[in-house]
Scaffold this active site. Structure first.
Site, PDB file in Angstrom:
ATOM      1  N   LYS A 154       1.227  -0.898   0.109  1.00 23.16           N
ATOM      2  CA  LYS A 154      -0.127  -0.076   0.214  1.00 23.16           C
ATOM      3  C   LYS A 154       1.154   1.274   0.160  1.00 23.16           C
ATOM      4  CE  LYS A 154      -3.229   2.898   1.649  1.00 23.16           C
ATOM      5  NZ  LYS A 154      -2.402   4.842   2.171  1.00 23.16           N
ATOM      6  N   SER A 188       1.934   6.604  12.407  1.00 25.88           N
ATOM      7  CA  SER A 188       2.020   6.803  13.330  1.00 25.88           C
ATOM      8  C   SER A 188       1.652   5.611  14.370  1.00 25.88           C
ATOM      9  CB  SER A 188       0.185   8.016  12.776  1.00 25.88           C
ATOM     10  OG  SER A 188      -0.574   7.699  12.940  1.00 25.88           O
ATOM     11  N   GLU A 213       5.483  -0.169  13.691  1.00 17.33           N
ATOM     12  CA  GLU A 213       6.447   0.415  13.705  1.00 17.33           C
ATOM     13  C   GLU A 213       5.822   2.163  13.991  1.00 17.33           C
ATOM     14  OE1 GLU A 213      10.144   2.265  12.033  1.00 17.33           O
ATOM     15  OE2 GLU A 213       9.370   3.320  13.772  1.00 17.33           O
ATOM     16  N   CYS A 215      12.417   8.573  13.256  1.00 14.02           N
ATOM     17  CA  CYS A 215      11.090   7.624  13.891  1.00 14.02           C
ATOM     18  C   CYS A 215      13.152   7.456  15.010  1.00 14.02           C
ATOM     19  CB  CYS A 215      11.319   5.865  13.835  1.00 14.02           C
ATOM     20  SG  CYS A 215      12.020   5.295  11.790  1.00 14.02           S
ATOM     21  N   GLU A 221       5.631  12.297  21.355  1.00 10.19           N
ATOM     22  CA  GLU A 221       6.871  12.261  20.322  1.00 10.19           C
ATOM     23  C   GLU A 221       5.766  13.631  19.096  1.00 10.19           C
ATOM     24  OE1 GLU A 221       6.719   9.383  17.287  1.00 10.19           O
ATOM     25  OE2 GLU A 221       7.846  10.563  15.988  1.00 10.19           O
TER      26      GLU A 221
END
Ligand code: NAP
Length: 521
Positions: free
Chosen positions: A184, A242, A265, A302, A392
């Site tokens: 995707k 996210s 992740e 990340c 974050e």
């Protein structure tokens, strides 16, 4: 390079069934040609059916054939490196030279996985020979090897548009495992996605593999992603993005009649703990280095070091001033999408509302999607009282947490959620404190770094890019590095088999010459 904007379902180029989207150049906010096709559940059905049809032949390719396929993908990626990086730069606002490096890294990952496949260790071959005389019950011959789990759905990331996207480590590790891939593509870089998908499809053709080994879809809204995760022929999912998106997909997969593993992740602030002797001896250079690493990829990484924790005392002001100095001289740079830019502003506001103080700003934004850097500070007591401060903020922002003493530093460490990485900056005199911090961090992070920063990361056998929730949904695995292949494998045991019916790798003569354990030795 000519782009068609079509979806790729096996060997077929498929036009839009659910409208189109146009790529946006975030640097100028201008739309870029061509329109890109969007699909829905009908395209998921076709791609999943093809992937399932491809599974038996692809998962049983010889190790040499599969390795050659991965190397062909790498060669095809190398051949389009320049146009790929140029298109990705246009679609993301990231520098083209950096993206050429990322494209080279993506090709290298495929070559590394080709080597993993050739060596065959990932098969985890194990033989427990028969023991007909064993008392009280004879033992039959047992032989184990791992095989691909089934077709895998992969959600490409927005922030590294090549090495974590269509041609990223998720795709490389799934194909290495012998699993067909339905990708995707992320809508933030559809043109770059098409260039990578073409390189992979060409390799499928060049190597004479079943067309269903690789498909690339795109969808508007959530419907296509949801259909992909729910499709009964899809047997595992890999996702980078996210926490909200990852958890929505994870929950959906667990509610299927047949639940499947979902490797997401998601989020990490990668805390850096600067221990007192290190603050005293190297505070300024640590502060400078921290901000330099924080600004990589406009803070959209990340592994961005987002939180620095240091004890009040000698050297702290030099550390703080170095952070301020480095941040003040940083220009505002284009962020990946208007949505990510807006989320950055909201994230900063949330930290300020929770009591953090802004102590430095980078150059102001000049264009709509520019992210201006920000340095915030808060004391340990406030940090411990306001969990939002430990969240974050995706973009060029960092938080300095000053703690009263080492006990408060340990309390801050204990308060953290799961992380991809954590860093200790230390000197010899800090070792006793480091020994107290380590067990706390081991429980909360996938990787612990000493006297460096966690970004960039090696792609190797011992490297880990994963960690306890919410860094990932399954802390037993990594999404980067050679052991990422483990996510897409499952063990099969062959009991009492005649030699000629066994998979080649398990036959008595070991015709492939692969490493195998015998009775666990
Ligand atoms: P995202 O919104 O989570 O989207 C990632 C992918 O998942 C996209 O293809 C998206 O499709 C799909 N998706 C998301 N939610 C879905 C749902 N409920 N159902 C079906 N599909 C869904 O991530 P993003 O667009 O990359 O960035 C947004 C935020 O994610 C950033 O601001 C940042 O906080 C975080 N992020 C973190 C990392 C990291 O490594 N920690 C990396 C990238 C982003 P659509 O685009 O079609 O919705």
């Amino acid at each position: 390079m000519q782009l068609t904007g079509n979806l790729f379902i096996g060997a077929h180029e498929v036009a839009a069934s659910e409208g189109t989207l146009q790529a946006l150049a975030p640097a100028t906010n201008e739309l870029i040609e061509p329109p890109f096709a969007l699909g829905g559940s009908a395209e998921v059905e076709r791609a999943a059916t093809l992937a399932d049809e491809a599974f038996d032949s692809y998962s049983h390719t010889s190790l040499a054939e599969r390795a050659a396929f991965l190397e062909r993908i790498a060669d095809n990626l190398d051949a389009v490196r320049q146009p790929l990086a140029a298109r990705a730069a246009l679609e993301t606002g990231l520098p083209q030279a950096q993206l050429e490096g990322e494209a080279a890294k993506a090709a290298t990952q495929f070559r590394q996985f080709a080597e993993v496949v050739r060596r065959g260790r990932f098969l985890h071959l194990a033989i427990d020979p028969e023991q007909p005389e064993r008392q009280p019950r004879p033992r039959m011959d047992h032989r184990l090897q791992k095989m691909a789990i089934g077709p895998v759905a992969i959600f490409g990331a927005s922030n590294f548009p090549i090495a974590y996207s269509v041609a990223g480590g998720d795709t490389a590790s799934a194909l290495a495992a012998g699993a067909p891939v339905i990708l995707k593509a992320h809508n933030a870089h559809p043109g770059a996605s098409e260039i990578m998908a073409r390189a992979i499809r060409q390799a499928v053709r060049d190597c004479g593999l079943h067309e269903g080994v690789f498909s690339m879809l795109r969808g508007g809204g959530n419907a296509l992603g949801e259909a992909l995760v729910e499709h009964p022929l899809v047997k595992a999912v890999a996702f980078t993005g996210s926490e909200r998106g990852g958890m929505a997909l994870y929950r959906r997969a667990q509610l299927r009649p047949e639940p499947i593993p979902v490797f997401c992740e998601m989020t990490s602030v990668n805390p850096t703990f600067v221990l007192p002797h290190a603050v005293e001896e190297r505070g300024a250079s640590i502060g400078d280095g921290f901000i330099e690493r924080m600004l990589v990829n406009v803070g959209q990484a990340c592994l961005k070091p987002a939180i620095l924790v240091a004890v009040e005392g000698d050297g702290l002001d030099a550390l703080r001033q170095a952070m301020i100095q480095r941040l003040r001289t940083s220009p505002a740079r284009t962020m990946l999408t208007p949505g990510i830019h807006a989320a950055y502003g909201e994230g900063l506001d949330a930290l300020l509302s929770a009591g953090a103080q802004r102590i430095a700003e980078g150059s102001p934004a000049e264009a709509a999607n520019d992210g201006a850097a920000a340095l915030l500070e808060v004391d340990g007591r406030r940090f411990l009282a306001e969990p939002v401060l430990a969240g974050e903020v995706f973009g060029p922002a960092a938080l300095l947490v000053t703690v009263r003493d080492t006990e408060e530093m340990l309390a801050v460490a204990r308060s953290l959620r799961g992380q991809l990485s954590a860093t200790l900056q230390l000197e010899n005199g800090d070792l006793p404190l480091a020994r107290r911090l380590l067990p706390i961090l081991e429980r909360r992070t996938g990787r612990i770094v000493v006297n460096a920063f966690s970004h960039p990361q090696e792609v190797s056998f011992a490297s880990i890019h994963g960690g306890p929730f919410p860094a990932s949904t399954d802390s037993r695995f990594t999404s980067v590095g050679m052991t990422a292949i483990e996510r897409f494998l499952r063990p099969v045991c062959y009991q009492g088999f005649p030699d000629e019916l066994l998979p080649e790798a398990l036959r008595a003569a070991n015709p492939l010459g692969l490493p195998r354990s015998l009775d666990g030795q």
